[in-house]
Design an enzyme around this catalytic site. Structure first.
Site, PDB file in Angstrom:
ATOM      1  N   SER A   1       0.867  -1.185  -0.044  1.00  0.00           N
ATOM      2  CA  SER A   1       0.073  -0.110   0.114  1.00  0.00           C
ATOM      3  C   SER A   1       0.885   1.252  -0.022  1.00  0.00           C
ATOM      4  O   SER A   1       2.124   1.200   0.082  1.00  0.00           O
ATOM      5  CB  SER A   1      -0.858   0.119   1.203  1.00  0.00           C
ATOM      6  OG  SER A   1      -0.119   0.321   2.427  1.00  0.00           O
ATOM      7  N   LYS A   2       0.243   2.414  -0.101  1.00  0.00           N
ATOM      8  CA  LYS A   2       1.106   3.715   0.021  1.00  0.00           C
ATOM      9  C   LYS A   2       2.048   3.625   1.234  1.00  0.00           C
ATOM     10  O   LYS A   2       3.187   4.131   0.966  1.00  0.00           O
ATOM     11  CB  LYS A   2      -0.150   4.742   0.202  1.00  0.00           C
ATOM     12  CG  LYS A   2      -0.283   5.482  -1.240  1.00  0.00           C
ATOM     13  CD  LYS A   2      -0.085   6.929  -1.072  1.00  0.00           C
ATOM     14  CE  LYS A   2       0.067   7.709  -2.404  1.00  0.00           C
ATOM     15  NZ  LYS A   2       0.884   7.213  -3.361  1.00  0.00           N
ATOM     16  N   ARG A   3       1.650   2.810   2.290  1.00  0.00           N
ATOM     17  CA  ARG A   3       2.491   3.180   3.665  1.00  0.00           C
ATOM     18  C   ARG A   3       3.542   2.294   3.385  1.00  0.00           C
ATOM     19  O   ARG A   3       4.697   2.496   3.927  1.00  0.00           O
ATOM     20  CB  ARG A   3       1.389   2.581   4.592  1.00  0.00           C
ATOM     21  CG  ARG A   3       1.937   2.645   6.035  1.00  0.00           C
ATOM     22  CD  ARG A   3       0.942   2.198   7.090  1.00  0.00           C
ATOM     23  NE  ARG A   3       0.755   0.791   6.655  1.00  0.00           N
ATOM     24  CZ  ARG A   3       1.402  -0.115   6.771  1.00  0.00           C
ATOM     25  NH1 ARG A   3       2.813  -0.104   7.175  1.00  0.00           N
ATOM     26  NH2 ARG A   3       1.167  -1.464   6.352  1.00  0.00           N
TER      27      ARG A   3
ATOM     28  N   GLU B   1       5.585   2.404  -2.686  1.00  0.00           N
ATOM     29  CA  GLU B   1       4.963   3.140  -3.785  1.00  0.00           C
ATOM     30  C   GLU B   1       4.173   2.353  -4.631  1.00  0.00           C
ATOM     31  O   GLU B   1       4.604   1.289  -5.192  1.00  0.00           O
ATOM     32  CB  GLU B   1       6.034   3.989  -4.396  1.00  0.00           C
ATOM     33  CG  GLU B   1       5.409   5.183  -5.402  1.00  0.00           C
ATOM     34  CD  GLU B   1       4.127   6.040  -4.443  1.00  0.00           C
ATOM     35  OE1 GLU B   1       3.188   5.882  -4.856  1.00  0.00           O
ATOM     36  OE2 GLU B   1       4.736   6.656  -3.551  1.00  0.00           O
TER      37      GLU B   1
END
Ligand code: GLU
Length: 485
Positions: A256-258, A261
């Site tokens: 995920s974005k966390r 990328e």
């Protein structure tokens, strides 16, 4: 397999397509191309609040950029269109009406408050949540009463008792007990279709033979099969399913974005090559054997087999992607590298694109091709060649303010000014003789100061080649300017 293979990539572009979407698209495409089948691109845009026209366009552009060409879909059309679900609403309505008439589905008048209260009771009793079937068998009077109250019904599928069992090409036999698959909504009260209805109807009408998609959709399969049944399909007419493994981040959580990328647009902006992205994503859950990691699009087509896809999650490794990207950049011909580099240089406003600039870029590219990992590094590396006033970055500036650096630069100036031939060889010999041999300095100290003076940074392409390209006048005046800092 006895029938022509038809596979589809069917994203709901609620944002830029991400790593997981593209891995799915790539495997669908590779499978279609490997088998000589048809690759269908369908946009699932029934959720008009979240899927925007801009995201749809970007999804189309991303697939094109990656070279994942489709045989049926947006822009190219095809015999089973339209390929945007928002243009097929009448088709879903027709099928919904048929399901209601046949009794495969029924109107449910429960309000959201009533459904919430039901879930609350289920939680309290510790039973699996889901619709309990309140409206399954309403009498004509009850229906009239609800209508009189002004209630607008949703359409619910009637799940039969028993279980759905199917063979997933990657996971083997998978079975879902219908105890855990409650009657589900096909159409909202406003007549808009839900994903499960639209996806299943379209897969049937578009004659999809194989559904390759992410593992997150595995649990929606029994519901889709229920729709096929309602449409009159027999089990041997269902598409074959293959659910691709999750892509995890380095920390083992779903990507995920966390933890990484995710958007492909980001990779494109950074200067990852489409062929490197495809090469790397192909390795997420699949491998051609022999530990082979450098794969061209043609090899992917030649070697891809669904049954070689693993069922265990794949881990996204940015370092590996970077390494593959660097390799693919080094493999580009000079002309190809120039074509790929120019947009980055223009975008960063390092050049406008005059012939003179392009010819200098052409001469400069060979000296950086071995050193970069991403095309996005090119502007910063070559900027020094195109600025009249060199701005030395502050960290580098600090490094050449001491007396030794000034001495180095003065000595360099003395030997460079009289140079007749300005070539990297003559520059190198002059500087080596003066700074290394005469002054007894280590190359890092000696050339470091000259590098900062000439290029504005302590990180640059090879120094002597850079100075040759920069030219004698500019090199000399930059060294003078650095001395007087
Ligand atoms: N539109 C769905 C999604 O983006 C995928 C549909 C499918 O592959 O079955 O999650």
């Amino acid at each position: 397999m006895g029938k022509d293979i038809r596979v589809r990539f069917a994203p709901s572009p609620t944002g830029d397509l991400h790593v997981g979407n593209i891995r799915t698209a790539l495997f669908d495409w590779a499978f279609a191309r490997h088998t000589g089948g048809t690759f269908i691109f369908r946009i699932e845009d029934t959720d008009k609040e979240r899927v925007t026209d801009e995201y749809i366009q970007r999804a189309i552009d991303t697939l094109k950029w990656l070279g994942l060409n489709w045989d049926e879909g947006p822009e190219v059309g095809g015999p089973n269109g339209p390929y945007l679900q928002s243009e097929r609403l009448n088709i879903y309505k027709e099928w919904a009406d048929k399901f209601l008439a046949s009794g495969a589905a029924y109107h449910c008048y429960c309000s959201s408050e009533e459904l919430e209260a039901e879930r609350e009771r289920q939680r309290a009793a510790n039973v699996a949540p889901g619709y309990g079937g309140t409206c399954r068998n309403l009498s004509a009077e009850q229906i009239e009463k609800f209508k009189a109250e002004g209630r607008k019904p949703v359409l619910r599928m009637r799940m039969d008792d028993g279980a759905t069992t199917f063979v997933d090409e990657i996971r083997g036999e998978v079975s879902f007990d219908h105890k855990y698959v409650p009657d589900f909504v096909l159409m909202r009260a406003d007549g808009s279709p839900l994903y499960t209805l639209a996806v299943a109807v379209d897969d049937v009408l578009m004659k999809v033979t194989h559904v390759l998609r992410g593992e997150d959709l595995l649990s929606s399969t029994p519901r889709q099969i229920q729709v096929y049944k309602a449409m009159g399909l027999k089990p041997d007419q269902y598409p074959t399913f293959a659910h691709l493994p999750f892509v995890m981040g380095q920390d083992n959580a779903k990507l995920s974005k966390r933890n990484g990328e995710v958007s492909i647009a980001w990779y494109r902006e950074q200067g990852y090559l489409p062929e490197a992205i495809c090469n790397y994503l192909a390795l997420l859950g699949w491998s051609p054997g022999d530990d082979k990691e450098d794969i061209s699009m043609q090899e992917l087509i030649d070697l891809f087999e669904v049954h070689d896809v693993h069922s265990s999650p794949a881990r996204f490794d940015m370092k590996k992607l970077e390494a593959i990207n660097g390799d693919k950049i080094r493999a580009l011909s000079a002309e190809e590298f120039l074509n790929r580099a120019l947009p980055f240089l223009k975008e960063a406003e390092v050049i406008t694109g005059t012939n003179e600039e392009i010819s200098l870029v052409k001469q400069a590219l060979p000296i950086i091709q071995e050193r970069i990992v991403k095309l996005g590094e090119i502007p910063a590396m070559l900027k020094f060649l195109f600025v009249d006033e060199l701005v030395i970055d502050s960290e580098s500036k600090e490094k050449i303010k001491d007396d030794l650096s000034k001495d180095v630069l003065k000595r360099a100036l003395e030997v460079l000014e009289p140079l007749g031939t300005w070539s990297h060889d003559s520059i190198e010999s002059a500087l080596r003789a003066a700074l290394i041999e005469d002054m007894g300095l280590k190359p890092r100290i000696a050339f470091g100061a000259v590098r900062i003076a000439a290029t504005g940074s302590h990180i640059s392409p090879p120094l002597f080649e850079s100075m040759e390209l920069l030219g004698k006048d500019a090199s000399i005046s930059r060294i003078k300017a650095a001395i007087s800092l």
